[in-house]
Design an enzyme around this catalytic site. Structure first.
Site, PDB file in Angstrom:
ATOM      1  N   CYS A 247      -3.154  12.215  -3.985  1.00 57.76           N
ATOM      2  CA  CYS A 247      -4.327  11.337  -4.076  1.00 57.76           C
ATOM      3  C   CYS A 247      -5.589  12.104  -4.446  1.00 57.76           C
ATOM      4  CB  CYS A 247      -4.503  10.574  -2.766  1.00 57.76           C
ATOM      5  SG  CYS A 247      -3.130   9.438  -2.449  1.00 57.76           S
TER       6      CYS A 247
ATOM      7  N   GLU B 296      -4.563   4.934  -1.156  1.00 56.23           N
ATOM      8  CA  GLU B 296      -5.585   5.144  -2.182  1.00 56.23           C
ATOM      9  C   GLU B 296      -5.035   4.783  -3.562  1.00 56.23           C
ATOM     10  OE1 GLU B 296      -5.938   8.494   0.949  1.00 56.23           O
ATOM     11  OE2 GLU B 296      -4.337   7.392  -0.046  1.00 56.23           O
TER      12      GLU B 296
ATOM     13  N   CYS C 202      -4.286  12.948   0.500  1.00 56.72           N
ATOM     14  CA  CYS C 202      -3.344  14.066   0.436  1.00 56.72           C
ATOM     15  C   CYS C 202      -3.693  15.005  -0.721  1.00 56.72           C
ATOM     16  CB  CYS C 202      -1.920  13.554   0.294  1.00 56.72           C
ATOM     17  SG  CYS C 202      -1.582  12.685  -1.261  1.00 56.72           S
TER      18      CYS C 202
ATOM     19  N   HIS D 185       0.795   5.617  -1.977  1.00 58.13           N
ATOM     20  CA  HIS D 185      -0.167   5.850  -0.897  1.00 58.13           C
ATOM     21  C   HIS D 185      -1.268   4.801  -0.980  1.00 58.13           C
ATOM     22  CE1 HIS D 185       0.806  10.337   0.067  1.00 58.13           C
ATOM     23  NE2 HIS D 185       1.870   9.559   0.123  1.00 58.13           N
TER      24      HIS D 185
END
Length: 181
Positions: free
Chosen positions: A118, A73, A108, A71
């Site tokens: 995350c 992040e 998330c 992801h």
């Protein structure tokens, strides 16, 4: 030490400009129907210096300990870890004291892949990230009510929505998804 990328100069506190930059980064994410195209940047809020950036699926799937889809992040955190030669869970030791994260979509709180969410990664930095600036809430496309805002705030991390870019962010985030008629 990994060479650093050239980042734009943005005035400290210009939240909309940092979110515009995160949106620009999100556009690099390959469109697919089974993920969102998200962009993020980790910033020293005092100086406005961009510390790292990331977008969905930017890094390869063979990362030690997390071989799934990276992801945005997570990509930011991996790049800082690589730059300083530390484990990703230890980047809080090398980040400036007032580090913030800008991400086009709410981090998330759960993942279908089983990979670490995350929100857990941010909380695991033990206060190194003070505030998460968010463009939009995560749509219910894959996981219903995936909001991590309460968990972040309970851990002392503020979550602030940056207004004014929601339509553009949603359009980029949903690239590759079927359009609803």
């Amino acid at each position: 030490m990994v060479p650093t990328e050239a980042y734009p100069t943005i005035a400290p506190g210009d939240h909309k400009a940092f979110m515009e930059y995160a949106l620009e980064i999100a556009r690099q994410s390959p469109p697919q129907a089974d993920k969102f195209c998200v962009g993020a940047c980790l910033v020293d809020e005092d100086s406005g210096k961009v510390l790292s950036t990331g977008y969905s699926m930017e890094l390869p799937r063979d990362r030690p300990g997390d071989p799934g889809r990276t992801h945005a992040e997570h990509c930011c955190f991996i790049k800082v870890a690589d730059q300083y030669g530390v484990d990703e869970t230890q980047i809080g030791n090398v980040l400036p004291p007032n580090t913030v994260l800008y991400t086009t979509m709410e981090p998330c709180n759960s993942r279908l892949s089983g990979n670490k969410p995350c929100v857990d990664r941010i909380i695991g930095l033990n206060g190194a990230v003070k505030t998460v600036y968010v463009g939009i809430k995560e749509p219910d496309t894959f996981i219903v009510a995936n909001s991590g805002q309460n968990r972040l705030e309970e851990a002392g991390v503020k979550m602030v929505f940056v207004e004014g870019l929601q339509d553009r962010i949603r359009e980029v985030a949903m690239a590759g998804h079927d359009k609803v008629q």
